[in-house]
Design a protein around this motif. Structure first.
Motif, mmCIF file in Angstrom:
data_model
loop_
_atom_site.group_PDB
_atom_site.id
_atom_site.type_symbol
_atom_site.label_atom_id
_atom_site.label_comp_id
_atom_site.label_asym_id
_atom_site.label_seq_id
_atom_site.Cartn_x
_atom_site.Cartn_y
_atom_site.Cartn_z
ATOM 1 N N ASP A 1 14.462 -28.430 -38.824
ATOM 2 C CA ASP A 1 15.562 -29.316 -39.195
ATOM 3 C C ASP A 1 14.960 -30.669 -39.526
ATOM 4 O OD1 ASP A 1 17.999 -27.679 -38.722
ATOM 5 O OD2 ASP A 1 17.170 -27.592 -36.695
ATOM 6 N N ALA A 2 15.286 -31.195 -40.705
ATOM 7 C CA ALA A 2 14.701 -32.456 -41.156
ATOM 8 C C ALA A 2 15.804 -33.431 -41.561
ATOM 9 C CB ALA A 2 13.754 -32.217 -42.330
ATOM 10 N N VAL A 3 15.472 -34.703 -41.463
ATOM 11 C CA VAL A 3 16.426 -35.760 -41.806
ATOM 12 C C VAL A 3 15.767 -36.728 -42.785
ATOM 13 C CG1 VAL A 3 17.819 -37.683 -40.928
ATOM 14 C CG2 VAL A 3 17.552 -35.599 -39.544
ATOM 15 N N VAL A 4 16.496 -37.048 -43.865
ATOM 16 C CA VAL A 4 16.089 -38.104 -44.795
ATOM 17 C C VAL A 4 17.115 -39.217 -44.660
ATOM 18 C CG1 VAL A 4 15.606 -38.708 -47.190
ATOM 19 C CG2 VAL A 4 15.110 -36.386 -46.356
ATOM 20 N N GLU A 5 16.658 -40.423 -44.308
ATOM 21 C CA GLU A 5 17.587 -41.519 -44.055
ATOM 22 C C GLU A 5 17.675 -42.488 -45.233
ATOM 23 O OE1 GLU A 5 16.439 -43.348 -40.379
ATOM 24 O OE2 GLU A 5 17.501 -41.833 -39.180
ATOM 25 N N ILE B 1 1.254 -30.461 -38.622
ATOM 26 C CA ILE B 1 0.969 -30.876 -39.996
ATOM 27 C C ILE B 1 2.205 -31.477 -40.653
ATOM 28 C CG2 ILE B 1 0.430 -29.994 -42.315
ATOM 29 C CD1 ILE B 1 -1.456 -27.975 -40.896
ATOM 30 N N LEU B 2 3.344 -30.821 -40.515
ATOM 31 C CA LEU B 2 4.560 -31.313 -41.161
ATOM 32 C C LEU B 2 5.059 -32.600 -40.517
ATOM 33 C CD1 LEU B 2 6.561 -28.063 -41.979
ATOM 34 C CD2 LEU B 2 5.082 -29.415 -43.460
ATOM 35 N N GLN B 3 4.919 -32.721 -39.227
ATOM 36 C CA GLN B 3 5.355 -33.956 -38.570
ATOM 37 C C GLN B 3 4.467 -35.140 -38.953
ATOM 38 O OE1 GLN B 3 5.452 -32.466 -34.550
ATOM 39 N NE2 GLN B 3 7.640 -32.001 -34.641
ATOM 40 N N GLU B 4 3.198 -34.854 -39.253
ATOM 41 C CA GLU B 4 2.288 -35.926 -39.659
ATOM 42 C C GLU B 4 2.406 -36.280 -41.136
ATOM 43 O OE1 GLU B 4 -1.592 -34.612 -38.573
ATOM 44 O OE2 GLU B 4 -1.327 -35.023 -36.419
ATOM 45 N N LYS B 5 2.673 -35.285 -41.978
ATOM 46 C CA LYS B 5 2.530 -35.505 -43.413
ATOM 47 C C LYS B 5 3.840 -35.552 -44.198
ATOM 48 C CE LYS B 5 -2.144 -33.609 -43.830
ATOM 49 N NZ LYS B 5 -3.048 -32.716 -44.605
ATOM 50 N N SER B 6 4.887 -34.903 -43.712
ATOM 51 C CA SER B 6 6.097 -34.834 -44.532
ATOM 52 C C SER B 6 6.750 -36.206 -44.632
ATOM 53 C CB SER B 6 7.082 -33.820 -43.956
ATOM 54 O OG SER B 6 7.749 -34.345 -42.832
ATOM 55 N N PRO B 7 7.422 -36.498 -45.750
ATOM 56 C CA PRO B 7 8.049 -37.804 -45.950
ATOM 57 C C PRO B 7 9.431 -37.926 -45.328
ATOM 58 C CG PRO B 7 8.240 -36.496 -47.938
ATOM 59 C CD PRO B 7 7.448 -35.666 -46.972
ATOM 60 N N CYS B 8 9.791 -37.004 -44.450
ATOM 61 C CA CYS B 8 11.097 -37.071 -43.794
ATOM 62 C C CYS B 8 11.083 -38.123 -42.682
ATOM 63 C CB CYS B 8 11.445 -35.714 -43.196
ATOM 64 S SG CYS B 8 11.511 -34.374 -44.392
ATOM 65 N N THR B 9 12.242 -38.669 -42.394
ATOM 66 C CA THR B 9 12.368 -39.572 -41.257
ATOM 67 C C THR B 9 12.095 -38.839 -39.951
ATOM 68 O OG1 THR B 9 14.114 -40.714 -42.486
ATOM 69 C CG2 THR B 9 13.885 -41.250 -40.140
ATOM 70 N N LYS B 10 12.587 -37.621 -39.887
ATOM 71 C CA LYS B 10 12.407 -36.793 -38.703
ATOM 72 C C LYS B 10 12.334 -35.337 -39.145
ATOM 73 C CE LYS B 10 15.199 -37.605 -35.263
ATOM 74 N NZ LYS B 10 16.429 -37.610 -34.422
ATOM 75 N N ILE B 11 11.438 -34.543 -38.523
ATOM 76 C CA ILE B 11 11.375 -33.108 -38.787
ATOM 77 C C ILE B 11 11.047 -32.405 -37.480
ATOM 78 C CG2 ILE B 11 8.963 -33.276 -39.593
ATOM 79 C CD1 ILE B 11 9.728 -30.899 -41.515
#
Length: 358
Positions: free
Chosen positions: A177-181, A261-271
């Protein structure tokens, strides 16, 4: 018991299973049918919730143990069915009905195979069979709940439709689950931090990102954005956009590594991962089960679909009659000849692996 007799009884059991509703967590009645099989063949068994299990007659705790497993729950039938999904119909060599292919044909073939070997003495491996519940929903009361209860497992055959070819690796699954703010505002006013517009670049990142490590059996990790949700009314720019990302993990990564990897690299506010327990699975190409399968003319491949292998920590092989492309389809079916071949090949495979004189 003769193989032909076992096969016909297995097909009869499958017809009964088809005509008995067994959605995930609602498998009470199909568990009773499986109990009746073991009772009629004078095989003592145990039942834990809707999981039915037993061991071979001459179980020896000093020997390694081989698990035979498949599930008796089903998904709900989709709206495209033209047949009655709860009616076992035989036409042109096909047995139609919900759960016939996924995974009833595998289950009854493994039950018949276990019954064939039940009284054998001096096996190289103990046998444990688990007819499990809640596979389709990855529920808490399925095979995963049985692992502390059954004897420790050294290797497993998980019955899923593979056209009786050898699935030597299977991708794991992590759902995020990811959030873009952004900045909420009235739609009539300027806003350079619109969360929905911000999501465009985020979606592009997920579309283009490549994990570095590939797998000979399973290829690359596959990441797919599968859900998006934002906004509540036409004149309000929302504060955030919610995404769901489906990640199919190869055997080059652990689920924990993918999450990091995704928590470090993804551009989401939260994942955030929903669960890290559905791991990739594999068995060594040098394992006796694989060598035996190759010796009887089967081929090997890696599977992108998930099964109860994901909850096992031991080496495991996915193998069964039927075709995975028919699973969850309308008017699901399995060929009767596939069940006949499945039982024959399971027995040939185990003859090569677990008999002392082989």
């Amino acid at each position: 018991m003769k193989i032909n007799d076992l096969t016909q009884k297995a097909i009869s059991l499958l017809k009964e299973l088809i005509e008995t509703q067994s959605f995930s967590s609602e498998e009470e009645q199909t568990a009773q049918l499986i109990e009746q099989w073991f009772t009629s063949h004078h095989i003592p068994f145990q039942r834990t919730k809707n999981n039915v299990w037993t061991t071979n007659q001459h179980f020896d705790k000093n020997k390694p143990t081989l698990l035979l497993n498949s599930h008796h729950d089903t998904v709900k039938p989709n709206s495209a069915y033209t047949n009655d999904p709860f009616k076992a119909i035989v036409e042109d060599g096909k047995l139609y009905g919900l759960g016939s292919n996924d995974a009833g044909g595998c289950l009854v073939s493994l039950i018949a195979t276990f019954t064939y070997f039940y009284t054998f003495k001096d096996l190289k491996y103990n046998l444990v069979i688990v007819a499990s519940a809640e596979e389709e929903s990855s529920g808490a009361n399925g095979l995963n709940s049985m692992l502390p209860i059954i004897p420790p497992i050294d290797v497993a055959i998980v019955g899923e439709p593979t056209l009786m070819n050898l699935t030597i690796a299977e991708k794991g699954l992590v759902v995020f689950d990811a959030v873009v703010e952004g900045t909420p505002s009235h739609a009539a006013h300027p806003n350079t931090d619109n969360a929905i517009y911000n999501t465009i670049e985020v979606l592009k990142w997920f579309q283009e990102f490549q994990f570095e490590k590939t797998s000979q059996a399973l290829g690359d990790v596959k990441m797919t954005v599968t859900q998006i949700k934002a906004g509540s009314q036409h004149n309000v720019v929302p504060a955030h956009v919610d995404l769901v990302i489906d990640v199919r993990v190869n055997d080059a990564y652990s689920n924990e590594e993918i999450a990091q990897i995704l928590q470090e690299k993804s551009p989401c506010t939260k994942i955030t991962p929903r669960s890290l327990r559905l791991n990739s699975s594999a068995i060594s190409p040098e394992h006796d089960l694989v060598k035996a399968g190759l010796a009887i003319g089967r081929s090997t491949y890696g599977s992108p679909t998930l099964s109860d292998q994901a909850v096992l920590s031991c080496q495991s092989l996915k193998l069964g009659p039927g075709d995975s492309t028919r699973s969850h389809s309308a008017n699901e079916f399995i060929y009767l000849s596939e069940i006949e071949e499945g039982i024959e090949l399971y027995i040939k495979l185990l003859n090569k692996c677990i008999l002392e004189n082989q």
